[in-house]
Enzyme design. Structure first.
Site, short mmCIF file in Angstrom:
data_model
loop_
_atom_site.label_atom_id
_atom_site.label_comp_id
_atom_site.label_asym_id
_atom_site.label_seq_id
_atom_site.Cartn_x
_atom_site.Cartn_y
_atom_site.Cartn_z
N GLU A 266 0.83 -1.20 0.00
CA GLU A 266 0.00 0.00 0.00
C GLU A 266 0.87 1.26 0.00
OE1 GLU A 266 -2.79 -0.18 3.20
OE2 GLU A 266 -3.90 -1.86 2.30
N ARG A 283 -1.43 -10.95 3.19
CA ARG A 283 -2.62 -11.80 3.11
C ARG A 283 -3.40 -11.37 1.87
NH1 ARG A 283 -6.27 -7.89 4.28
NH2 ARG A 283 -5.74 -6.37 5.88
#
Length: 653
Positions: A266, A283
Site C-alpha cells: 500500500e 494476506r
C-alpha cells in the site's frame, strides 16, 4: 496435493475460498462460533467444526482451537482468509508444525511486515520511497497536521489526526491505549498527514521459484474512519511513469522479505504525484476481486497452487477493462456510521455484477463481527461503464430489514468528485452531509405501500381473505371519502397517504395529481408519474404485524423502509376528559337532533356522525353530563384531532 481445506475464518471470505476450492475438487471445512452455527459459510461447507463461544477472542482468534478443528476434520491445509489470524506468524508456524499446509506467506515475511515501523526501515533499505517520520516529542507547528498510527495493526484502530499541537499528548495517549487494546501492542508512530492524498496499492503474487508478479494498481481512497468503502482497478488518472514506479517498488518490497503467495503493498500518493510506502498486507485483501476481474484470474486458486509448489508463468496476463467494488455495510452513515444488527429479511442483487457475500435472506446480522453484508463488483471495458453498471445494480438491490449504506454508495458513485476520476481520502470528510441528504424521496414509495396494503387480503369472518377496502365491520361504506394510510420514513418524516376508490376498481391518489394508478396488487404497484410508468415492488414484514410493521418498497428510483403507523390517534391518550376530538380526518355529515350547548347527554349517546375513508363513524358522548361546547356542523371538514365538542361530566352523587 491439497484434498481437504479448512478456512480459518467466517462470512464472506470463507464462502469465497470455498467457491474456488469446490471448483478445484477440494473438500471444504468450516469453523464456526455459536452465533455462526447456521451462517452461510457453514451451510456452504462440506463439513464444519464448532468453536465454542461467541466473541472472536474465544473462537476465531483461538489458533489452538482452529488447528485442533482442522486435525479432527481431516484437513490437510489451512487458508486464513483475511483478518483474525491471517497475519499471525505464530499461527502460521503452528499450522506447519501440526503437519498442515499453510496457505500464505512464510512466517518470517509476516513478521518482517507485522510492525509498520520495522517494515518502513526495511523498505527504506530496499530503496522503496517513504514519508519522513516525525518524532512526536520534537514535533513543532511546521510538522502539522500529523497522523498517528498503531505500529502493530491497521483498520483505523489507534489512528488519530492531529491538527493542534496542544492536543498531541492527549491524542498520543488515546491512540496508544486503543492500539494496545486492539493489537496487544501500544507502540504508536507519527508521520505527516497528506491532505488530499490518494490510497493506491499494488497486488503482488509470488511463487517459491523467484517469480514476482505486480498485478496492476487499485485505488482505495474512498474511506470512512480510515476503512475502505469503494475500491477500483486500475487506479484512475495515474501517469505511466508513476504506475511503473509503484510496480517496481511493490516487487522490491516482496523480494526484500522473500515473499510467497498473495500480498498487497500500500502507498499514499501525494497531490503532486509522489508515492510513499504505507505498509504491506501479508494476506489476501478484501478488495482482491477488482484485480481478479481486470486480469481474469483467480487469486485464491493461485494461492493454493503456489502452496502446492507450482511455479507462476514468467509474466502475468494482460489486464482488460476496469472494475469497481462497493462494500455494502449494515450501518447508518447519517448516524456516525452506526452498525446495525437484526434479521436480513430479503437480500438480492440483480445479475450482471459479481456479489461476494456471507449472508442470504433470512440470516441474522449479529453484534460480534464485521457489519459488511457483501461486496458488489462491476467489470466493464471502461471506468464510466463499470460505474454505471455498479450504480444500476445497487439501486435495484433489495435489502430488507436493516439500515445499510446502499444509498450512500449510489450517491458516491454519482458524485462529480468521484466520477471525475481523482478521488482522495478526504472525500467523505468533505461530502458526507451532502451525500446522506441525497437519499431519494420516499413519498411515491409510501403511496405504493398504501395502495399495496389496500389490495392485500385480510382475514375475514369465514377465515378467507378479503381486501382491506372491503372490510366493513361496524362501519358503513361511503365511497365518496378518501382512505388514509400513514408511514414513517427512515429519516423520521411521516407520510400521510390519501386515496379514494373509483368505479373502475383502481384507487385514485388524492394528494398526487400527477400520479395515475395503472395496477395495484399486494406485492407490486404500477404508477404513471408525470407520464412515466414505474413499477414499485412492495413487501411487508410479516414478523411485525399491525402497528409499527415495516414495509419495504423497491423501484428503479431506489429502496425505502417504511414503518406503518396507526391510521388514527387515540384522542383519550392526549386530551382532558370530556373533549371529543376527530379520530380521523373527514366530514361532519350530521349532528344529533336538537343538540346544542346546554343540552343534557347520556354516556354512549351518538352526538354526531363523521364520514371518512368511505365510511361513517359515530362520535359518542364519553359520559353523562352537559354539552358545554359544540364546534361541529353538517358539511364541515375536520382534520385528525380537531375538537368537535365538550361534555362536562355530571358529578357523582
Amino acid at each position: 496435493m491439497i484434498r481437504s481445506l479448512l478456512v480459518a475464518n467466517r462470512g464472506e471470505i470463507a464462502v469465497r475460498v470455498f467457491r474456488t476450492a469446490r471448483a478445484l475438487g477440494i473438500d471444504t471445512i468450516a469453523v464456526h462460533s455459536d452465533p455462526d452455527a447456521t451462517a452461510l459459510h457453514v451451510r456452504e461447507a462440506d463439513a464444519a467444526v464448532r468453536l465454542p463461544g461467541a466473541a472472536p477472542a474465544d473462537t476465531y482468534l483461538r489458533g489452538d482451537a482452529v488447528i485442533a478443528a482442522a486435525l479432527a476434520a481431516g484437513a490437510d491445509a489451512v487458508h486464513p482468509g483475511y483478518g483474525f489470524l491471517s497475519e499471525n506468524a505464530g499461527f502460521a508456524r503452528a499450522v506447519t508444525a501440526a503437519g498442515l499446509l499453510w496457505i500464505g506467506p512464510p512466517p518470517e515475511a509476516i513478521e518482517a511486515m507485522a510492525s509498520k515501523t520495522r517494515a518502513k526501515e526495511l523498505m527504506r533499505a530496499a530503496g522503496v520511497p517513504l514519508l519522513d517520520p516525525v518524532d512526536p516529542e520534537k514535533a513543532g507547528p511546521d510538522d502539522l497536521p500529523l497522523l498517528l498510527k498503531a505500529a502493530a495493526g491497521g483498520g483505523g484502530r489507534g489512528m488519530r489526526l492531529v491538527r493542534d499541537l496542544d492536543r498531541l499528548p492527549e491524542e498520543l495517549a488515546e491512540a496508544s491505549a486503543e492500539a494496545r487494546s486492539a493489537f496487544g501492542d501500544g507502540e504508536v508512530f507519527a508521520e505527516p498527514y497528506v491532505e488530499r492524498g490518494r490510497h493506491v496499492e499494488v497486488q503482488v503474487l509470488a511463487d517459491a521459484h523467484g517469480t514476482v508478479w505486480a498485478l496492476g494498481t487499485r485505488d482505495c481512497s474512498l474511506q470512512r474512519r480510515h476503512q475502505k468503502v469503494i475500491e477500483e482497478a486500475p487506479a484512475p488518472g495515474l501517469p505511466a511513469e508513476l504506475r511503473t514506479a509503484l510496480h517496481e517498488a511493490a516487487v522490491a518490497a516482496a523480494r526484500a522479505v522473500s515473499y510467497r503467495g498473495a500480498g498487497t503493498v500500500e502507498f499514499l500518493v501525494t497531490a503532486d504525484g509522489r508515492p510513499c510506502f504505507l505498509e504491506m498486507n501479508t494476506r489476501l485483501q478484501v478488495e482482491h476481486p477488482v484485480t481478479e476481474e481486470v486480469f481474469g484470474i483467480d487469486l485464491v486458486a493461485h494461492q493454493l497452487r503456489i502452496a502446492e509448489g507450482h511455479a507462476l508463468p514468467a509474466e502475468p496476463p494482460r489486464p482488460t477493462g476496469h472494475a469497481v467494488e462497493a462494500r455494502l455495510y449494515a450501518e447508518d452513515p447519517a448516524q456516525d456510521w452506526r452498525p446495525q444488527t437484526g434479521t436480513l429479511h430479503t437480500f438480492s442483487v440483480p445479475g450482471g455484477v459479481r456479489v461476494d457475500t456471507g449472508f442470504a435472506g433470512g440470516d441474522t446480522v449479529g453484534v460480534h463481527y464485521d457489519a459488511m453484508l457483501a461486496k458488489v463488483v462491476a467489470h466493464a471495458p471502461t471506468r464510466d461503464e463499470a460505474l454505471r453498471a455498479l450504480t444500476h445494480a445497487l439501486t435495484r438491490a433489495r435489502v430488507h430489514g436493516l439500515t445499510t449504506n446502499r444509498d450512500l454508495l449510489v450517491a458516491s458513485l454519482r458524485h462529480p468528485e468521484f466520477t471525475g476520476g481523482l478521488p482522495d481520502t478526504g472525500f467523505y470528510d468533505r461530502n458526507l452531509a451532502e451525500l446522506t441528504a441525497a437519499a431519494p424521496d420516499a413519498g411515491l414509495s409510501a403511496l405504493a405501500a398504501a395502495l399495496a396494503e389496500a389490495a392485500a387480503p385480510h382475514p375475514g369472518p369465514s377465515g378467507t381473505g378479503v381486501p382491506l377496502a372491503a372490510r366493513l365491520g361496524g362501519w358503513r361504506n361511503v365511497p365518496s371519502q378518501p382512505q388514509l394510510r400513514r408511514y414513517r420514513g427512515p429519516d423520521g418524516t411521516v407520510h400521510e397517504i390519501r386515496y379514494r376508490h373509483t368505479r373502475a376498481g383502481l384507487p385514485e391518489p388524492v394528494d398526487h395529481p400527477s400520479v395515475r394508478v395503472l395496477a395495484a396488487g399486494p406485492t407490486a404497484v404500477t404508477l404513471e408519474v408525470d407520464g412515466v410508468r414505474r413499477v414499485f415492488h412492495v413487501k411487508r414484514n410479516s414478523n411485525k404485524p399491525g402497528a409499527e410493521a415495516e414495509t419495504y418498497v423497491d423501484s428503479a428510483l431506489g429502496g425505502h423502509t417504511l414503518t406503518a403507523l396507526p391510521r388514527f390517534t387515540e384522542p383519550r391518550d392526549r386530551t382532558e376528559p370530556g373533549s371529543l376530538l376527530a379520530p380521523m380526518p373527514g366530514t361532519v355529515v350530521r349532528v344529533a337532533e336538537g343538540l346544542a350547548p346546554g343540552a343534557a347527554v347520556t354516556a354512549g349517546q351518538p352526538l354526531l356522525w363523521l364520514e371518512a375513508m368511505k365510511m361513517e363513524h359515530r362520535v359518542l358522548a364519553p359520559a353523562s353530563g352537559t354539552l358545554t361546547a359544540l364546534h361541529a356542523a353538517p358539511g364541515r371538514q375536520v382534520e385528525l384531532g380537531a375538537l368537535l365538542a365538550v361534555v362536562q361530566e355530571e358529578p357523582q352523587s
